[in-house]
Write an enzyme that holds these catalytic residues in place. Structure first.
Site, PDB file in Angstrom:
ATOM      1  CG  ASP A 155      -8.908   5.540   2.449  1.00 48.64           C
ATOM      2  OD1 ASP A 155      -8.677   5.391   2.642  1.00 48.64           O
ATOM      3  OD2 ASP A 155      -8.429   4.683   1.038  1.00 48.64           O
ATOM      4  CE  LYS A 161      -1.221   7.152  -3.877  1.00 51.47           C
ATOM      5  NZ  LYS A 161      -2.429   6.451  -2.684  1.00 51.47           N
ATOM      6  CG  ASP A 215      -1.715   1.206   1.865  1.00 54.09           C
ATOM      7  OD1 ASP A 215      -1.450   2.311   0.650  1.00 54.09           O
ATOM      8  OD2 ASP A 215      -2.340   1.207   2.449  1.00 54.09           O
ATOM      9  CD  GLU A 254      -4.858   3.305  -2.510  1.00 52.19           C
ATOM     10  OE1 GLU A 254      -6.122   4.493  -1.880  1.00 52.19           O
ATOM     11  OE2 GLU A 254      -3.897   3.707  -3.016  1.00 52.19           O
TER      12      GLU A 254
HETATM   13  P1  ADP Z   1      -2.965   7.502   3.656  1.00 53.39           P
HETATM   14  O1  ADP Z   1      -3.608   6.705   2.965  1.00 53.39           O
HETATM   15  O2  ADP Z   1      -3.659   8.898   3.550  1.00 53.39           O
HETATM   16  O3  ADP Z   1      -1.635   7.364   3.566  1.00 53.39           O
HETATM   17  P2  ADP Z   1      -3.668   6.600   6.394  1.00 53.39           P
HETATM   18  O4  ADP Z   1      -4.621   5.346   6.186  1.00 53.39           O
HETATM   19  O5  ADP Z   1      -2.369   5.905   6.837  1.00 53.39           O
HETATM   20  O6  ADP Z   1      -3.385   7.657   5.558  1.00 53.39           O
HETATM   21  O7  ADP Z   1      -4.121   7.559   7.503  1.00 53.39           O
HETATM   22  C1  ADP Z   1      -3.552   8.055   8.361  1.00 53.39           C
HETATM   23  C2  ADP Z   1      -4.689   9.093   9.247  1.00 53.39           C
HETATM   24  O8  ADP Z   1      -5.492   7.973  10.581  1.00 53.39           O
HETATM   25  C3  ADP Z   1      -3.523  10.508  10.133  1.00 53.39           C
HETATM   26  O9  ADP Z   1      -4.399  11.170  10.153  1.00 53.39           O
HETATM   27  C4  ADP Z   1      -3.778   9.553  11.571  1.00 53.39           C
HETATM   28  O10 ADP Z   1      -3.937  10.471  12.588  1.00 53.39           O
HETATM   29  C5  ADP Z   1      -5.113   8.973  12.033  1.00 53.39           C
HETATM   30  N1  ADP Z   1      -5.439   8.182  12.566  1.00 53.39           N
HETATM   31  C6  ADP Z   1      -4.426   6.844  12.552  1.00 53.39           C
HETATM   32  N2  ADP Z   1      -4.663   6.333  13.804  1.00 53.39           N
HETATM   33  C7  ADP Z   1      -5.983   6.920  14.569  1.00 53.39           C
HETATM   34  C8  ADP Z   1      -6.637   6.929  15.655  1.00 53.39           C
HETATM   35  N3  ADP Z   1      -6.167   5.835  16.649  1.00 53.39           N
HETATM   36  N4  ADP Z   1      -7.494   7.255  15.370  1.00 53.39           N
HETATM   37  C9  ADP Z   1      -8.076   8.591  14.875  1.00 53.39           C
HETATM   38  N5  ADP Z   1      -7.013   8.743  13.899  1.00 53.39           N
HETATM   39  C10 ADP Z   1      -6.125   7.929  13.557  1.00 53.39           C
HETATM   40 MG    MG Z   2      -4.745   4.861   1.877  1.00 56.20          MG
END
Ligand code: ADP
Ligand code: MG
Length: 644
Positions: A219, A87, A25, A190
């Site tokens: 998502d 990205k 991913d 995705e």
């Molecule tokens: P991307 O797909 O954009 O790379 P992710 O799916 O990894 O992003 O999501 C990252 C986001 O998820 C960040 O804003 C992070 O703060 C949030 N996040 C991670 N853990 C938690 C949680 N326990 N509760 C709320 N938000 C969370």
């Molecule tokens: Mg993502």
């Protein structure tokens, strides 16, 4: 009497040893790598036990690029050389990025052919190169974990991309993988990966429920929101619609909480560093509130000012309500674009770290009028689905248990003697795939073989669709059934069929490329499938009849050749008359449509000639095997052997 060489159905050309493949991913904020180990897909941790790799690369003036947590932690100190969210730039022109008003902390210049380049202390880098650093880091992690000390390497990776990525963005992702030394098995969307992780591709298989299975994938990541509406048809996910907001995600939640803290503290923060601390405190509070009802916050606002207080779940939910509502508008739009009613949605998959927020789950569940799927860690679900798909593409799953993703809609096969279609790759086989089977010559001295590639479910070639014809020439003259002609069907990930034939004792080869589904609409495929069901009974009878007719021809041909050569040496008149009588009866039976009668007549002829054949073989085994009839045929007969 020379019998035809009959081979076992060939197996896939790939070796049976397990091949190591991973799913990646490649996220805007975070990236992960996962793999199927002992039948279970799991995200792979780095040496510190962390599975999430922040998608951040820092280019210091001296030394190698730094990837991940260390780079992200340095972002505040060295923003100009620290690239995050690459990205968002991947596969896009500088003009398109500018039009997006993306807020970048680093400087962009326009390189050749309008590809933007980022100016760093280590020189200019492209978004593809930045992404390659992230992929390289994940590749090394996977190799250390999976390949151990051995010199095995990864068979390849399935990399996920947003459903809305266009060709240029997908190509740029592939380029990044190539730079990172990572063979790409396939790019998948995705949301499709997330649906696979939940097994939604299998849930509906094999029943009427197989069509119309609509799935919503919600998502909410760090900086972006995507909603995808998928439909599962015959095991293949089709993206019906996507919508979203490229500036909505966890960052906005952090911002809302930070603003709330600043309002409580009255006077706000002192400088950029204090703002960073404020946002970090906000994020920590947000993440804590996903599992607790209230959380304590303490933050250094600069200028010697500190604030401490508490934020509870109810107040937090209120703060973020406008953000959640902003995500529901694209949900409505996507359903409308897909032409799907809310109650047609069979499952709602939650993806992205921000869907950990309980209020988000609740509100989305209300919107789709059903509980949302959250069992799989929303950070990992995309990587896990990609890993499952990689495992299938690497050929590690038995056919009975394949995920039906990109599949062959109709069986692919070869015409054999008697106008029968011999299927080498059955329909619904996941691609890419390679299958081989051995055939042999029908006549003594046959030096060419016609290969007729057909598509369809019916038993007779005339009821199938003809895809291509080619010839294998230059087969050394041999007794019928002695040549070993290995025919390989290979379908690549794009659905391109390549057929090759090789006579294995001499190495003569011929091959051809075909596009199997070209020109066939879904309706036509449907029609061919229902025809095969409607005609199943008569097809089986037709095949039996043709097989016995071919067998009869073979027996007579071999007998005639023997009689012409040496009947006088090994046969007396009475025996000869008996054989001739059985031969005439077989010829007559062959004209009819009773396969059992033909079979009985073949048996009778063989019994009548048994003694003659035995005497002849004893006297001249070598002569029989060397093959004395080297007649060439203007139009070569098709493949003679078939598997049994
Ligand atoms: P991307 O797909 O954009 O790379 P992710 O799916 O990894 O992003 O999501 C990252 C986001 O998820 C960040 O804003 C992070 O703060 C949030 N996040 C991670 N853990 C938690 C949680 N326990 N509760 C709320 N938000 C969370
Ligand atoms: Mg993502």
């Amino acid at each position: 009497m020379a019998l035809l060489q009959i081979s076992e159905p060939g197996q896939s050309a790939a070796p049976h040893q397990r091949r190591i493949a991973v799913g990646i991913d490649l996220g805007t904020t975070n990236s992960l790598v996962a793999s199927v180990r002992s039948g279970v897909a799991e995200a792979l941790p780095d040496a510190d036990g962390e599975v999430i790799l922040p998608s951040v690369v820092r280019y210091p003036g001296d030394g190698d690029p730094v990837v991940g947590r260390a780079a992200r932690d340095a972002a505040a100190l060295d923003p100009g050389n620290t690239i995050s969210s690459a990205k968002r730039l991947l596969g896009r022109s500088a003009a398109a990025i500018r039009a997006d008003r993306a807020q970048l902390q680093y400087a962009l210049v326009e390189g050749q052919s309008s590809v933007p380049r980022i100016v760093t202390a280590a020189g200019e880098v492209s978004p593809v190169e930045v992404s390659a650093e992230i992929l390289r880091s994940l590749r090394e992690r996977a190799e250390q974990t999976l390949c151990g000390g051995s010199n095995e390497s990864l068979a390849g990776a399935v990399i996920t991309v947003p459903a809305y990525f266009d060709d240029a963005q997908r190509q740029a992702t592939k380029d990044a993988a190539r730079l990172a030394g990572l063979p790409v098995l396939r790019l998948i969307n995705e949301p499709t990966a997330a649906a696979i992780a939940y097994g939604l591709d299998r849930a509906a298989q094999g029943g009427e429920a197989d069509d119309g299975g609509v799935i919503a994938v919600y998502d909410l990541g760090g900086g972006t929101f995507d909603i995808s509406i998928l439909r599962l048809t015959r095991g293949v996910f089709e993206v019906l619609a996507t919508a979203g907001d490229t500036a909505l995600g966890g960052d906005d939640i952090d911002r809302a909480v930070a603003d709330w803290i600043a309002a409580q503290a009255a006077g706000g923060h002192a400088d950029a560093h204090a703002e960073r601390r404020l946002l970090d405190a906000a994020r920590a509070a947000k993440e804590a509130l996903s599992t607790t009802a209230a959380t304590a916050i303490e933050v250094d606002l600069g200028d010697g000012r500190h604030w401490s207080g508490e934020l509870d779940r109810a107040s937090f939910d209120e703060l973020i309500e406008p953000l959640i509502r902003r995500s529901l508008a694209p949900c409505r739009r996507a359903l409308r674009d897909a032409g799907v009613a809310r109650d047609e949605v069979r499952a709602v998959v939650m993806v992205g770290g921000s869907t950990r927020v309980p209020r988000v789950r609740e509100r989305v569940g209300e919107f789709f009028q059903q509980p949302v799927l959250t069992d799989i860690d929303p950070d990992r679900v995309v990587a896990i689905g990609a890993a499952l798909q990689a495992d299938v593409l690497a050929g590690n799953k038995p056919d009975s248990d394949v995920l039906l993703l990109d599949v062959i809609p109709l069986s692919l096969g070869l015409e054999t003697m008697g106008g029968l279609a011999e299927k080498l790759i059955p329909r619904n086989t996941t691609i890419p795939v390679a299958r081989a089977q051995e055939f042999t010559t029908y006549k003594d001295g046959q030096t060419a073989m016609a290969l007729h590639v057909v598509q369809g479910e019916r038993e007779l070639v005339e009821d199938c669709r003809s895809l291509a014809r080619f010839e294998l020439r230059g087969i050394p003259p041999m007794v019928a059934g002695q040549a070993r002609i290995r025919v390989t069907f290979q379908v690549d990930a794009d659905g391109l069929l390549g057929v090759s034939a090789e006579e294995t004792t001499s190495g003569v080869r011929a091959s051809i490329d075909v596009l199997p589904s070209y020109g066939l609409s879904d309706g036509e495929i449907e029609q061919m499938l229902s025809a095969s069901i409607d005609h199943a009974r008569e097809d089986v009878d037709a095949r039996r009849l043709r097989e016995q007719q071919v067998e009869a021809g073979r027996v007579i041909e071999a007998l005639d050749a023997a009689l012409a050569e040496d009947a006088g040496d090994y046969l007396d008149a009475a025996e000869r008359a008996a054989i001739e009588a059985r031969r005439s009866e077989l010829l007559a039976a062959r004209e009819g449509d009773d396969h059992a009668a033909i079979k009985a007549a073949i048996g009778a002829l063989e019994r009548a000639s048994d003694a003659y054949v035995a005497r002849r073989m004893n006297a001249s085994v070598a002569r029989a095997l060397a093959g004395h009839h080297l007649d060439e045929y203007a139009a070569p007969p098709p493949a003679g052997g078939k598997s049994e």
